[in-house]
Design an enzyme around this catalytic site. Structure first.
Site, PDB file in Angstrom:
ATOM      1  N   ASP A  14       0.847  -1.197  -0.028  1.00  0.00           N
ATOM      2  CA  ASP A  14       0.053  -0.006   0.005  1.00  0.00           C
ATOM      3  C   ASP A  14       0.896   1.280  -0.070  1.00  0.00           C
ATOM      4  O   ASP A  14       0.695   2.154  -0.705  1.00  0.00           O
ATOM      5  CB  ASP A  14      -0.821   0.002   1.318  1.00  0.00           C
ATOM      6  CG  ASP A  14      -1.914  -0.926   0.979  1.00  0.00           C
ATOM      7  OD1 ASP A  14      -2.531  -1.532   0.074  1.00  0.00           O
ATOM      8  OD2 ASP A  14      -2.768  -1.143   1.967  1.00  0.00           O
ATOM      9  N   ASP A 123      -7.552   2.349  11.715  1.00  0.00           N
ATOM     10  CA  ASP A 123      -6.211   3.040  12.055  1.00  0.00           C
ATOM     11  C   ASP A 123      -6.341   4.511  11.540  1.00  0.00           C
ATOM     12  O   ASP A 123      -5.749   5.499  11.767  1.00  0.00           O
ATOM     13  CB  ASP A 123      -5.097   2.514  11.282  1.00  0.00           C
ATOM     14  CG  ASP A 123      -4.438   1.402  12.098  1.00  0.00           C
ATOM     15  OD1 ASP A 123      -4.624   1.465  13.175  1.00  0.00           O
ATOM     16  OD2 ASP A 123      -3.753   0.140  11.433  1.00  0.00           O
TER      17      ASP A 123
END
Length: 410
Positions: A14, A123
């Site tokens: 990512d 998160d």
């Protein structure tokens, strides 16, 4: 001169794909910052990968001791456990990481901080609440929520995007769990875990521990000491907190300690299923609680439990840098003044079994607790106590009897 953005960089797929995307989309000078909370070998080769992906600079910041002393220890002292199972390993690390990201952003004069958290997870909240609390003037970039600009929707898309930008990476699109690791724990999501009906494939999944059935057939005794609620030694050897956690991870992993399979309630409203390995942390929580049983009075214990539950929620929701967290921590710290002593236990096939606890501040009185009559306790005193303690029950029962007789006489 290009504006700078600091990217919370893990080296995974990512955040690797985010580097060329930030340059291409915004024209930023991308500065990667990998904050080391004890990820181990995951840090290997990061500098080469970041530069290959187009970053102008990479910081690798070691905050392991800060993480242990200032984030883990307060949660252990509070016995903060989210939904009765999760020892908040990821949640504790995010504020520590973000604090360092902000420090690097200030140092570099960056206008923005970017993270790779998805729009479905916790998160994103933890990173962004911490940034807002510490640097409200800094812009936040969350690619996964910018669906008009970030068009990648899968690992396959990201791998192809990297390939098109000349970045050849050894990532497997289909055969890996989504993991988060630090010194405290490792979390696992994805693959068969996405269906709660499936049993975890522990042979492929576990990293820090062995399944209890594969643990040694002999128990292992361990002795720990604490001073004012802070762990100080294992088996007579004094260590700093980070080394104590490392040693407990080794011991707990060997004996199959701390494997949790949980369906938890995320902050964003959905349920998610994950497996957490927290071998050392599970031992540390249990040892600390065993010592507290000796030295804390009943009333303090009751309120402290409420505060520990509240702290777990506060930390889980990303509210570390808040007056509430500070207030809860201040209360907990006052309860730790006399949490000093030695705890002995044995580890055996996933279990932590008490083997004796001592403290110079123990409130346990053998003369009081013994069935033998002692000088401090007169059995007759219980008569008056029970009469008053049970008075509300007796008054209500008498009233109910009276009402029943009245109804029967009508």
């Amino acid at each position: 001169m290009k504006e700078k953005v600091v990217l919370a960089y893990s080296g995974g797929l990512d955040t690797t794909a985010v580097i060329p995307w930030l340059k291409e989309t915004f024209g930023y000078d991308v500065i990667c910052c990998c904050v080391n909370c004890g990820q181990g070998e995951e840090l290997d080769g990061l500098e080469e990968r970041a530069k290959m992906s187009g970053a102008s600079k990479l910081y690798i910041e070691d905050i392991v001791d800060d993480f242990c002393d200032n984030y883990i220890v307060p949660c252990v002292q509070a016995h903060a456990v989210y939904e009765n199972k999760y020892l908040i390993g990821t949640a504790m690390a995010r504020p520590a990481i973000t604090k360092r990201l902000v420090e690097i952003a200030r140092k570099e004069g960056a206008v923005a901080i970017c993270h790779g958290a998805t729009g479905k997870g916790n998160d994103q909240i933890r990173f962004e609440l911490a940034i807002k609390a510490l640097a409200p003037d800094i812009k936040i970039i969350a690619p996964w929520r910018m669906t008009d600009l970030w068009t990648m929707q899968s690992r396959e898309d990201e791998i192809e995007y990297c390939r098109q930008h000349g970045i050849d990476l050894p990532f497997d699109a289909k055969h890996s769990y989504s993991r988060d690791r630090n010194l405290w724990h490792i979390s696992h999501e994805g693959l068969e875990l996405e269906d709660p009906a499936n049993e975890p494939n522990y042979d492929d999944l576990l990293v820090l521990t062995v399944p209890p059935e594969k643990a040694p057939d002999e128990p292992e005794y361990v002795t720990m000491t604490f001073e004012k609620g802070v762990p100080k030694s294992i088996n007579g050897v004094e260590m700093k907190v980070s080394d104590i956690i490392r040693k407990l991870n080794e011991l707990g992993g060997k004996h199959g300690i701390g494997i949790i399979d949980i369906v938890e309630n995320r902050v964003v409203g959905m349920k998610s299923r994950g497996v957490y390995e927290t071998p050392g942390g599970t031992i540390l929580y249990e040892a600390h609680q065993q010592l507290e049983e000796l030295v804390l009075d009943r009333a303090t214990t009751e309120v402290k439990k409420e505060m520990g539950d509240k702290l777990s929620q506060v930390v889980y929701e990303g509210k570390w840098f808040t007056p509430l967290r500070e207030a809860i921590q201040a209360f907990v710290e006052t309860t730790q003044e006399y949490v000093t002593g030695e705890v002995k236990f044995k580890l055996y096939k996933g279990n932590i079994i008490k083997a004796g606890t001592t403290s110079p501040y123990s409130l346990y009185s053998e003369s009081l607790a013994s069935f033998t009559t002692g000088d401090m306790y007169d059995h007759h005193d219980a008569d008056g106590f029970i009469t008053l303690f049970g008075l509300p029950l007796k008054v209500r029962a008498l009233k109910m009897q009276e009402m029943k007789k009245e109804n029967e006489s009508k």
